[in-house]
Structure formats: C-alpha cells, structure tokens
Design an enzyme around this catalytic site. Structure first.
Site, PDB file in Angstrom:
ATOM      1  N   ASP A 174      36.364  29.196  57.671  1.00 33.92           N
ATOM      2  CA  ASP A 174      35.986  27.834  57.328  1.00 33.92           C
ATOM      3  C   ASP A 174      34.455  27.808  57.318  1.00 33.92           C
ATOM      4  O   ASP A 174      33.779  28.731  57.764  1.00 33.92           O
ATOM      5  CB  ASP A 174      36.591  26.834  58.324  1.00 33.92           C
ATOM      6  CG  ASP A 174      36.680  25.454  57.721  1.00 33.92           C
ATOM      7  OD1 ASP A 174      37.526  24.665  58.155  1.00 33.92           O
ATOM      8  OD2 ASP A 174      35.898  25.161  56.786  1.00 33.92           O
TER       9      ASP A 174
HETATM   10  C1  GLC Z   1      35.259  22.194  55.564  1.00 36.15           C
HETATM   11  C2  GLC Z   1      36.724  22.055  55.909  1.00 36.15           C
HETATM   12  C3  GLC Z   1      37.632  22.916  55.067  1.00 36.15           C
HETATM   13  C4  GLC Z   1      37.068  23.025  53.655  1.00 36.15           C
HETATM   14  C5  GLC Z   1      35.765  23.802  53.752  1.00 36.15           C
HETATM   15  C6  GLC Z   1      35.081  23.919  52.378  1.00 36.15           C
HETATM   16  O1  GLC Z   1      34.499  22.278  56.730  1.00 36.15           O
HETATM   17  O2  GLC Z   1      37.078  22.268  57.271  1.00 36.15           O
HETATM   18  O3  GLC Z   1      38.941  22.304  55.074  1.00 36.15           O
HETATM   19  O4  GLC Z   1      37.977  23.721  52.812  1.00 36.15           O
HETATM   20  O5  GLC Z   1      34.859  23.240  54.704  1.00 36.15           O
HETATM   21  O6  GLC Z   1      34.667  22.653  51.974  1.00 36.15           O
END
Ligand code: GLC
Length: 723
Positions: free
Chosen positions: A281
C-alpha cells in the site's frame, strides 16, 4: 546510474525472444530477465505516480521526471495521452523496451460510478457486480489504466472504521463471492483484451480488524481468526485468478502485513501458488519504521522484500536500497529475479509488450454509455434495502404530496461515495431530480433543505416545517458526506450528527408521516430516528444513478430486494456486533443492563413490497458420510400481489466441534425473481468438506463427524455426518 544504452544496443539482435508475441509467456519472461541489469530489475519493482496532468502542454515535464525503466506508475488522468507519452519513452528510449504498468483506484466505477461496495453486497447479485466491474474495466483500460487496486475484500465488523464502505460487509463468504465476481468482471478470460484490467485483492490481510475503528492501527488477530474470518476472500480471489494483491497497513498481532512472510510467502506463494505479485500500500514499506519493526527505510525495504512483497508503492525504498542489499548478500539474486519475473508476467499477460499504447478515443466513446448507465442503475436499485415499512406506508399513493427535506435531498456529489474515481457530480441524478422524473406532476413535490449535514444551524427548520405542513408525507433525506467514510475517515459514533436528528424530531411534531431515506457509507445508529419514521430506506451511496432507483421504489414501479450485508447495531456501544459471533456459555445472561443486546437490523434483513412464504427445508439425506453428495431444497412462494426478487441465505451451524464455531455461518446464497402467486424451489448443493468443514489455525480444513444444522430464515434441518 543506468547504463546509457539505446534499444539498438542489444548486440544488433533485431527480434529477441521476449519480443516475439508467438513465444510462450514464460519463455519471454525468462529471456528478458536474463538480459536485464541489476538497476533495470530494481526499477521494475517500484511504483511512482505520474502526477495529475492538468495542462497537456506540460505533460513532457511529468514524463521527463520519470525513468524510462520504471515498473509502474499510478495514473490519475482520464485520457491516455499522458500515459502514451511515458509509454513511448519506456518503449523507445530504454535499452530493453519494457512497458510501464499503469494503476489506479477504480473501486466502484471509473467515470460511470455505481454503488459503493457495501451497497453492492446488499444486492446479493454477483452477476450484476461482475457486469459493473466489466464496465469499470473498459472505461479504465480505454483511458490508459491497465490495473485497478480493487476489489477491496476486508471483512469488517466495526462501522466506525471508514473503510467499511469499500468492502462487502461482515461475512467472509459474502466478501469471497463478490471478490470473485469483481475479478471476473475486471480481468475477463483474457487480460490482454483491451477492455479488461488486472485486479488487485486488498488489503492483504486483516485490515478490517483495525482497533476501535481507527485507521492504520494495530489489529489483534489470532491465527484461528486470521483463517476463519479474514483469509477466505483472498483464497477465493487467488483461485479466481487475481493477478495481484496489495499488502495492508495494519500490524497483524505484532507482524505488520507488509512484512509478513507467513501471509505473503508461505501462504500466498507456497501454498496457494500465486504467480503474480504483491504491491505495497502507499508508503507501507517506509511505515514499517513507524510500526517499529525496522530502524531505517533500508531495513524496512529488506524486511518487506524478504517477506514476499514484490513492488514498493511510493516509499522509494526499493529503488534506493535493493541493489545494495543484493550486493551485501542480504537478498538472494534468485529472489530478486523471481520478483521481477512476477511483475513481467503480469505485463505480458496484459499484452503490454505487444500493444503498449492505448488507442485514442473520445470521452463519448468511453464514458456513461447507455448500457453502462443501465447496469449502474440496476445495481443501485438492487442495493436499496427497505429497512422498515410500517402500515405499508410505501409505496406512496399516486396523489400524495411529497415534502423532500434534508441535506441529501438535492445533493449530488455525496451520492458518489468514497473512492469515486473520475465520477462527477454533474453525472449524478439527485433524489429530487429522480422524483421529478418519476412523478410527472411536479406540483406534488415540495422542497426544503432543513439543515446541513452537520453544525448547529437550525435556521432552516422553520421552512422545512412549513413545507412539511403543506404535504401528505415527508421524505426526510439524511446521511453522510462522501468524505465521512473511505480511507482515514473513522468516526467515533455511527449516529448521524445531532442537527440531522433534531430536524427529524421537529418534523415529527407536524404529525405528517416520515419516510426516512438514508445515504451513507457505513451502518448507522438509528435507535432515535427509527421510532419517528414510518418507513426507512437505505440507498447507500448509489453513484450516478442517484435518486432514480429510489424514486421507482417510492412510486411502487420497483419492488425493493436488497438485504443487509452488515449488521446495523442498536447503538455504537454494541460494537463489535455481527451475525456470526461465537456462542456464549450463558446465552440467557450477559446482556447490557442499559440497552438491548440485539442489533436494530440484523445481517440479512430487508423488506419487500410482497410477502414470501418459505416451505420446509428438504435434504436429500439426513445421514451422510464424507465425500457423499447432499442437496437441500426449500420452496419459496410469493403470496403477495406483486412480483418480487427474493434472496435465500443458506447458513450452517455446527453445535459441537473441537474448536468453537460461530452460532451460524453463511455458506451459500441465491437470488431469484418470483412472480406473484408463484413458487420457486431454491437449492443448495452442499460440499461437506467446504460447507460443514472448518479451518484450524494453520488454515488446514477439517471435517468432523457429528450433527450439523442447515438453516434458512427461522427453519432448520438436522444432518448427521457419520464416519
Ligand atoms: C491508499 C489506500 C489503498 C489505495 C492506495 C493507492 O493509501 O490504502 O487502498 O489503493 O493508497 O491509492
């Protein structure tokens, strides 16, 4: 520093094997990896963003900033021009011409936004969800996105956690079924199809157990609970062919998900044989330092990589440290090559080497097509849950004057919900507009906002009361802003802000019947609003269809069929409360002294405008042996005046086993339209191992002899499993 090679520096080899579209993917992968330098390999394991390109004249700047060998970028644009610019740089200015993978959060629609996932789950219609995901995939791929960070399949029991909106509710099996539907919709049969995108199961794993409903925090998850509550949707998604997963932010009982070798390697790779890759993430690698398992970003990169995470999203850890870690002998070259192979394999499967560029298309060709709007509308309609309908106050009589009151009444933007991609408020039909279209006689509609979503300003109450007094019925449209759920959007209570409840109490004094319409991204605390509402309709955050489906339901043109995929507690104080809790040693005691211990609306609750009568459950046998077949049937008759769709939820319970089990567990569901007066037989083909069996703390499935019950509604049948 990358070698200053040009593409022609392949020793003059014109058609290297990896560029041969006829060669098998594995051979192309291996040929390419064998040619790559260490720096080129490391860059494939990184994801940056391409920024937002608000001005096509400066797109060169964005593209200039990025190395031609970057593995992936997050792509925020809605057309492919910027993406093709970077892709051209990768294909023509790098030594090996490896295409970039463009990812984005297409969670419930790209531009044609459909209901939030929690609402989708209440439709109990995975086929429709698959269609909606196929629409999202097509809009995304045609816009330059090859990979979506979806489906989110985090089982969640705590509505204070804002991300409860993004998943499919409190039940593991439900999340699994909708996960599979989403993966099929996104990926189709051939990933190289220019209307499909790669799926990404997230957030692996256990993020929904975030303590106290806060975000990014610790999750206390025993290994038993890890397996019987959180792993099933991921196992189903991997088996359905999802090519990527995203590691979660949470610390799983002392080992953060993003440094968790057990989940990312021992289970995902070794046991489930997943051959795609795991992306972190955003910044999750670097956050391992904050979580206290690494003293530096370099150590964090080492731990994440050793645990089995292939791609670093935005920590800038892998690009900085992996090469050194390899040279220091801390990561084996074979593991690095395996990671690169996994990323390249997904790119080959997507066809990016052979078709790296997105074809030009207009917005009209891509977005909001009639067929797409129809699917979004149908899904919004089937997601609506009729929670209460006292004295059958709904559907409304043909001549009723309706006072549309409340902050949701004419609002558009908030009906899109969190993670609404490129959705625009201008695309949304408001509740009021939906009613105008439905009830041709405009004179029947009155409107007053009454109050805002929050705050103390009661100055709109008088106008709302005056409008209410001129009406036959009040449609009180309350709910949440889209920013109140989703990421980093925890709330301490499930109750709506006081001002909204006060408006309801003021309106109740008029004596006019209140139809409470709710648009929200989480289960709500309704114990004060319920008594003053003759009917309560949950429309969730329906996306572009907005108020159209609810207008059809109010007029009676549509018969609501939604059922809750998450429990609505009586009070926030009951959390965690969910249907598949384990049995108490004293089920006749242990209750709260001050409030009921029952939820206001339980999992599976949802009313219809017609009545369904369930017959007896008939098993094909009442004594079975392992490996034998068992089917169970239940006839359901529509005894009302109008056609309606009914979802039968099949549960099992195992009263005695070597590990305590929940009071009941959902194992199958089926939704069918039943015409007035007709009977449909619903059938459940039981797989004894899968449906009666249970997993232990190592995820090992086992099946014990003994008595089991198969349950539907308030009926149950006993089955004896003998050795
Ligand atoms: C965010 C979210 C995740 C998302 C990623 C890209 O922090 O936790 O669900 O896909 O970053 O935006």
């Amino acid at each position: 520093m990358l070698h200053p090679y040009r593409i022609t520096d392949l020793g003059g080899e014109k058609n290297p094997l990896y560029k041969d579209p006829k060669a098998p993917i594995e051979e192309r992968v291996n040929d390419l990896v064998a040619r790559m330098t260490l720096e080129e390999k490391v860059l494939q394991l990184n994801q940056y963003t391409l920024g937002r390109n608000n001005n096509v004249n400066n797109m060169g700047e964005e593209v200039k900033k990025l190395p031609a060998e970057i593995g992936s970028v997050i792509y925020f644009d809605t057309d492919a021009e910027l993406r093709n610019g970077l892709q051209r740089k990768a294909m023509e200015e790098s030594r090996l011409g490896i295409p970039v993978l463009f990812g984005y959060d297409v969670i419930h629609g790209f531009r044609t936004v459909y209901p939030i996932s929690l609402g989708q789950a209440c439709s109990w219609n995975p086929g429709l969800v698959e269609q909606a995901c196929a629409v999202a995939a097509q809009e995304a791929r045609m816009s330059g996105v090859d990979w979506t960070f979806s489906p989110m399949i985090d089982v969640a029991h705590d509505g204070r956690w804002g991300r409860v909106a993004e998943g499919y509710g409190e039940d593991p099996y439900t999340n699994g079924v909708f996960c599979v539907a989403s993966v099929k919709g996104y990926q189709g049969d051939t990933l190289a199809d220019e209307r499909r995108v790669a799926a990404c199961l997230k957030h692996y794993v256990g993020y929904g157990a975030s303590e106290a409903g806060r975000d990014y925090v610790y999750t206390e998850i025993s290994k038993q609970t890890l397996w019987d509550t959180y792993m099933l949707p991921y196992e189903m998604g991997v088996k359905a062919g999802a090519v990527t997963l995203m590691s979660a932010f949470n610390d799983i009982s002392g080992v953060p998900a993003s440094a968790n070798r057990y989940t990312m390697t021992e289970i995902l790779k070794d046991r489930w044989k997943h051959d795609g890759f795991v992306v972190s993430d955003w910044g999750a690698v670097e956050q391992l330092v904050n979580q206290g398992v690494a003293s530096s970003k370099k150590e964090a990169s080492l731990k994440a990589f050793q645990a089995g995470m292939e791609m670093d999203m935005m920590s800038h850890g892998y690009d900085k440290y992996l090469a050194d870690l390899l040279k220091e002998g801390k990561i084996p070259e074979e593991r690095l090559n395996d990671a690169v192979r996994r990323v390249l394999r997904v790119k080959f499967r997507l066809g990016l080497f052979d078709n790296p560029y997105t074809k030009k298309s207009t917005e009209e060709e891509r977005f909001l097509l009639p067929s797409s709007l129809e699917i979004a509308g149908k899904l919004a309609e089937e997601s609506v849950v009729l929670l209460k309908n006292e004295d059958n106050v709904l559907p409304l009589s043909a001549s009723a004057k309706i006072a549309v009151i409340g902050p949701i009444g004419k609002n558009k933007w908030n009906l899109l919900g969190s993670w609404s991609g490129h959705g625009r408020d201008g695309d949304v039909v408001s509740v009021y507009e939906g009613l105008e279209a439905e009830f041709k006689d405009k004179s029947r509609l009155l409107y007053a906002k009454g109050c805002d979503f929050e705050g103390e300003d009661e100055s709109g109450f008088a106008e709302a009361v005056a409008v209410a007094k001129q009406s036959d019925v009040i449609l009180l449209c309350l709910g949440e802003k889209k920013t109140w759920s989703g990421e980093n959007a925890s709330r301490s209570t499930l109750a709506l802000p006081q001002i909204q409840e006060k408006l309801a109490m003021e309106l109740q004094k008029t004596g006019k019947p209140i139809i409470l319409l709710l648009s929200n991204g989480r289960p709500l605390e309704l114990n004060r609003l319920e008594p003053v509402s003759k009917a309560i309709v949950e429309i969730w955050q329906p996306g572009v269809a907005g108020g159209k489906p609810i207008a059809g339901i109010l007029s009676g043109r549509i018969n609501p069929s939604g059922k809750l995929a998450i429990t609505f507690p009586y009070s926030t104080g009951q959390i965690p409360i969910y249907y598949n809790q384990r049995k108490s040693g004293r089920s006749h005691q242990g209750f709260y002294q001050d409030i009921t211990s029952k939820p206001l609306y339980p999992f599976g609750h949802g009313l219809s405008y017609t009545e369904f009568e369930y017959g007896a459950i008939t098993p094909s046998a009442t004594v079975v042996k392992r490996g034998e077949k068992l089917t169970v049937e239940v006839p359901v008759t529509n005894v009302g005046e109008r056609d309606g769709a009914e979802t039968v939820l099949w549960f099992i319970s195992d009263p005695y086993s070597s590990i305590t089990r929940p009071v009941k567990e959902l194992k199958f569901f089926d939704k069918q339209l039943i015409k007035a007066g007709d009977t449909k037989v619903f059938r459940f083909d039981v797989d004894l191992e899968r449906d009666f069996g249970f997993v232990d703390e190592n995820g090992k499935r086992f099946l014990e002899a003994g008595e089991y019950y198969i349950m539907v509604k308030d009926r149950k049948v006993k089955i004896e499993l003998v050795d």
